[in-house]
Structure formats: structure tokens, C-alpha cells
Design a protein around this motif. Structure first.
Motif, mmCIF file in Angstrom:
data_model
loop_
_atom_site.group_PDB
_atom_site.id
_atom_site.type_symbol
_atom_site.label_atom_id
_atom_site.label_comp_id
_atom_site.label_asym_id
_atom_site.label_seq_id
_atom_site.Cartn_x
_atom_site.Cartn_y
_atom_site.Cartn_z
ATOM 1 N N VAL A 160 0.835 -1.205 0.000
ATOM 2 C CA VAL A 160 0.000 0.000 0.000
ATOM 3 C C VAL A 160 0.864 1.246 0.000
ATOM 4 O O VAL A 160 0.715 2.134 -0.857
ATOM 5 N N ILE A 161 1.763 1.311 0.945
ATOM 6 C CA ILE A 161 2.554 2.543 1.039
ATOM 7 C C ILE A 161 3.595 2.616 -0.073
ATOM 8 O O ILE A 161 3.981 3.702 -0.502
ATOM 9 N N ASN A 162 4.030 1.444 -0.577
ATOM 10 C CA ASN A 162 4.951 1.471 -1.708
ATOM 11 C C ASN A 162 4.230 1.974 -2.959
ATOM 12 O O ASN A 162 4.778 2.786 -3.724
ATOM 13 N N MET A 163 3.001 1.481 -3.185
ATOM 14 C CA MET A 163 2.209 1.969 -4.315
ATOM 15 C C MET A 163 1.892 3.442 -4.142
ATOM 16 O O MET A 163 1.925 4.219 -5.101
ATOM 17 N N ALA A 164 1.576 3.825 -2.907
ATOM 18 C CA ALA A 164 1.319 5.241 -2.643
ATOM 19 C C ALA A 164 2.559 6.068 -2.940
ATOM 20 O O ALA A 164 2.467 7.167 -3.501
ATOM 21 N N LEU A 165 3.725 5.531 -2.580
ATOM 22 C CA LEU A 165 4.981 6.222 -2.865
ATOM 23 C C LEU A 165 5.163 6.422 -4.367
ATOM 24 O O LEU A 165 5.607 7.480 -4.815
ATOM 25 N N MET A 166 4.803 5.398 -5.161
ATOM 26 C CA MET A 166 5.004 5.466 -6.598
ATOM 27 C C MET A 166 3.899 6.233 -7.321
ATOM 28 O O MET A 166 4.096 6.662 -8.460
ATOM 29 N N ARG A 167 2.732 6.407 -6.668
ATOM 30 C CA ARG A 167 1.597 7.028 -7.349
ATOM 31 C C ARG A 167 1.046 8.261 -6.646
ATOM 32 O O ARG A 167 0.071 8.846 -7.104
ATOM 33 N N VAL A 168 1.658 8.669 -5.540
ATOM 34 C CA VAL A 168 1.157 9.842 -4.842
ATOM 35 C C VAL A 168 1.299 11.083 -5.706
ATOM 36 O O VAL A 168 0.490 12.021 -5.625
#
Length: 439
Positions: free
Chosen positions: A231-239
Motif C-alpha cells: 500500500v505505502i509502496n504503491m502510494a509512494l510510486m503514485r502519490v
């Protein structure tokens, strides 16, 4: 894994990854040209939001199954595969339905915008997408690396392109809604194909009725750690893209999505290497052979840098020309963001592949902390830089956070395992694989 075997398998997976990038870029070009910046931006925002919602629906189970199935091949206690698979699918099915139901309720109270209207349709994509990811994770854990790569890359992009282009041409309508419905159909079709393939694989495996069955508590506890990391990795890549959608316009999102897709070309070598080696990290770690693990990690680092450099340099210095030739002059303002993203990926590759090493060796909790720190960095930088710089500001924030993330992760690998995965620094040697246990 020997260097020769690694290169051969990486070349095979890399060829598939390159084909996927060609198909994915082709998909992006066609959709971007046919939909226009605003409709394409709406489509890109919804796809990104659905990808984030799919992560809690999966509950980290695909990654958990990949790791445990791969590790059980070196373990004296085998895994009762079929019973564990059924239990995993049941848990993911319940989680997916809950997320879709809650999402539909929330969307009823959100103001009507092009994005919110499309989200009401797109949120149903969570169900087939989550099931597909679980099936693909099982295939990967069983050692079918190339099949996993084909399902998750070429076939997904290819079916979306073929079905989407055909429907748009047939109806003579070019809308974000058709693009989203096309992606839903692609996930459903691929899930069914992957299940048939999985059944054929399992039929030729010896039955393990008395083996270990993953209990529900274990799945939820360990899987939730993988889920939170994702979740937070995807958020990091898509924030960056999500904040652009909030702070800017649909057109800005469409322009930035073009730059982000181009930047992903740089990462295709990284994806190829990690696809091959993620299960190997778990297997080698379980065997206790730290010398082999260090050798494999160092080979991976150099391959990632070599392949990444060949792609990044032209994108860094020729982004304007490339975007105009491929996407058209209406997207040319995305060229600066593309150069920044490509440079950020290339610098981050100097730290090798620390994320998968930590995840596959039981140190996923460390990843959670590191990616959370990096997400905060990305959020702060994006909030500061997007208003004055637009897409370029988003690219700077994301690139700095990615480099910082990989740097912290490489340090964590060295502290936890004594393994140096960066291109620089001393390479440790171990006199015996039994002299000190891997933590």
C-alpha cells in the motif's frame, strides 16, 4: 543461481518485459491520442485509484504465497498447496466484496465529477484484479517465472489494447468509460486463463495431504504486513499522480501519465531481474548459503544498472523529441517530467534490489518503516513543488523519495543480513554458510 543461468533467464524475462513495454506504450499512445489529455487523465486517475484499492483486497496474499511456496521447495515441511490456495482465494474474495461495497456507499456522497462517475464503474475491477494477482502469485511461487511475467505484463496490456481498440472502433466512441470497461474485461479473461494454467500445473505435482496448511491467522497476520508494505509502496510510486489530480487538472494528470509511462521503460530491466530472483532470494536464504546470496545479489545489481543505463540515457537527453514523435505535440510539455523520472530511476538503481531481498527473507517489517518514511518525503515535496512546477514538481518529489527509499533499504539489507546490494562499497565474504545463522 549461476550468473549464466541468471543472464539467460533474465534475458528471457527481459525480452517479455521489453515486449510488454512496447505493447503498454502502444496502448498508452493509442488511448492518449484517441481520448485526448483530459479523458486520458480521467482514465489514468481511476486506474491508479483502483490499483490502490486492490492492494487491501489482496491482503498481501499473492506475495505471501510466492514466498511460502518457493521456500517450501527447500523445506523439510511441505505446504499443502490446494487447501492453502482455496483458503487464500476465499479470504481475498470476501475482502474484495467488502471494499467494493464500502466504495460504492462512499461514492454516493461524493460530488459528481468525471472522475467520481467513472470510479463507480471502475471500482468493480477490484474483484477480478485481486483474484488474478493471487493466481499469478501462485504460478510465480511454483517456479513458472516466465509464465508469471507473461500473464502480468504482455497479456494484460495486449488484451486491454486489442479489446479496447476493437470496441472503440466498432462503436466509433472514444471515452474513458470504454477504456475502463475494457480493462475490467481483460482482468476477468486473464484470471480465467491463469486458473486453467494453474490447474494443469497442480495436476502434475505430488499431492501433499499431510503437509502444513496456512491457517487463517497466519495468512492475515503475515499477509497484512506484505499488504501494508505494498500500500505505502504503491502510494509512494503514485502519490504524485494522485496529488496532481487533486491540486491540478485532469489534463495535467494526462500529461504526467505519459511521462510516468515513459519512465517505466527505464525500470523494465529492474522488473525483469527481480521477477527472476525474488523466489530465488527466499530459496537461497532458507538454505543458509550466504555466499551464494551475496553473489546473486551483486550480479543482480550490475544487470539492473546496465540495462537501466541503456534506456535511461536517451530518455534523459532526448525526452522532448521522443514525446513529440510518439504522442504528438499536445503532450510535449511532459518532456521535462520524463527526463527527471528517468534520471531518478537510474540513480536509484545504484542501490541494487534491496526491497525484494528484505521481503523474501522475512524482513518485510523493515520495508514498512522505510517506505513510510519515503512516502512522507514524497508527500511533502509534492505538496511544495506541484503548485509552482506542476508535473515537473511531482517528478522531482517522486524521484528524490525513490532514491532515498532505495538507499535506506540497502542499508537495512546490510544490517540485517550482512549483504551489500549496492554497486559501491565492500563485498563481504563468508567462510562457511553454517558459521552464523541468517536472522
Amino acid at each position: 543461481m549461476q550468473l549464466r543461468n541468471l543472464i539467460q533467464l533474465t534475458a528471457s524475462v527481459g525480452a517479455i518485459g521489453l515486449l510488454d513495454r512496447v505493447v503498454a506504450v502502444g496502448l498508452g499512445i493509442i488511448f492518449a491520442r484517441w481520448l485526448g489529455p483530459e479523458q486520458f487523465g480521467t482514465y489514468a486517475f481511476v486506474v491508479t485509484a483502483i490499483a490502490l484499492l486492490c492492494i487491501p483486497a489482496k491482503l498481501g496474499i499473492p506475495e505471501l504465497l510466492t514466498r511460502d511456496i518457493a521456500a517450501s521447495r527447500e523445506s523439510a515441511e511441505p505446504l499443502a498447496l490446494i487447501r492453502s490456495i482455496w483458503k487464500s482465494f476465499a479470504i481475498v474474495g470476501i475482502a474484495s466484496l467488502v471494499i467494493v461495497a464500502v466504495g460504492q456507499i462512499i461514492l454516493q456522497y461524493v460530488p459528481d465529477t468525471p472522475i467520481s462517475k467513472l470510479m463507480k464503474i471502475g471500482i468493480w475491477m477490484v474483484i477480478p484484479s485481486a483474484f488474478f494477482e493471487v493466481a499469478a502469485g501462485i504460478v510465480r511461487g511454483l517456479g513458472r517465472t516466465i509464465a508469471f511475467q507473461i500473464y502480468g505484463s504482455v497479456l494484460l496490456s495486449g488484451t486491454t489494447l486489442i479489446i479496447g481498440a476493437s470496441v472503440m472502433l466498432l462503436l466509433d466512441a472514444y471515452t474513458a468509460r470504454i477504456a475502463i470497461e475494457t480493462r475490467f474485461a481483460s482482468f476477468t479473461l486473464l484470471f480465467m486463463m491463469c486458473c486453467v494454467h494453474l490447474l494443469l500445473i497442480i495436476r502434475h505435482l505430488p499431492a501433499v495431504q499431510a503437509g502444513r496448511v496456512m491457517n487463517t491467522g497466519e495468512i492475515l497476520t503475515t499477509g497484512s504486513r506484505f499488504m501494508f508494505n505494498t500500500v505505502i509502496n504503491m502510494a509512494l510510486m503514485r502519490v504524485d499522480l494522485l496529488l496532481l489530480g487533486i491540486l491540478a487538472t485532469e489534463k495535467a494528470v494526462g500529461l504526467y501519465r505519459v511521462a510516468a509511462e515513459g519512465g517505466l521503460l527505464v525500470a523494465f530491466g529492474y522488473t525483469a531481474v527481480t521477477t527472476v530472483l525474488a523466489p530465488e532470494y527466499a530459496r537461497i536464504h532458507t538454505s543458509g548459503d550466504r555466499d551464494q546470496l551475496q553473489k546473486t545479489v551483486r550480479h543482480a545489481t550490475w544487470l539492473i544498472i546496465l540495462i537501466g543505463s541503456l534506456i535511461a540515457v536517451p530518455l534523459i537527453f532526448g525526452s522532448h523529441l521522443i514525446i513529440e514523435l510518439v504522442f504528438g505535440s499536445s503532450y510535449s510539455s511532459a518532456s521535462l517530467a520524463l527526463s527527471i523520472i528517468a534520471a531518478g530511476y537510474l540513480i536509484s538503481f545504484l542501490f541494487g534490489d534491496p526491497i525484494y531481498i528484505l521481503n523474501m527473507t522475512g524482513h518485510q517489517d523493515r520495508v514498512t518503516v522505510l517506505v513510510a518514511i519515503s512516502l512522507v518525503v514524497s508527500l511533502v515535496l509534492s505538496l511544495i513543488l506541484i503548485p509552482p512546477l506542476g508535473g515537473a514538481g511531482a517528478a522531482i518529489g517522486t524521484s528524490v523519495a525513490l532514491i532515498f527509499y532505495r538507499y535506506l533499504a540497502s542499508r537495512a539489507v546490510y544490517k540485517a543480513l550482512g549483504i551489500n546490494c549496492a554497486v559501491f562499497g565492500k563485498v563481504p565474504t563468508f567462510s562457511s554458510k553454517l558459521d552464523r545463522p541468517i536472522l
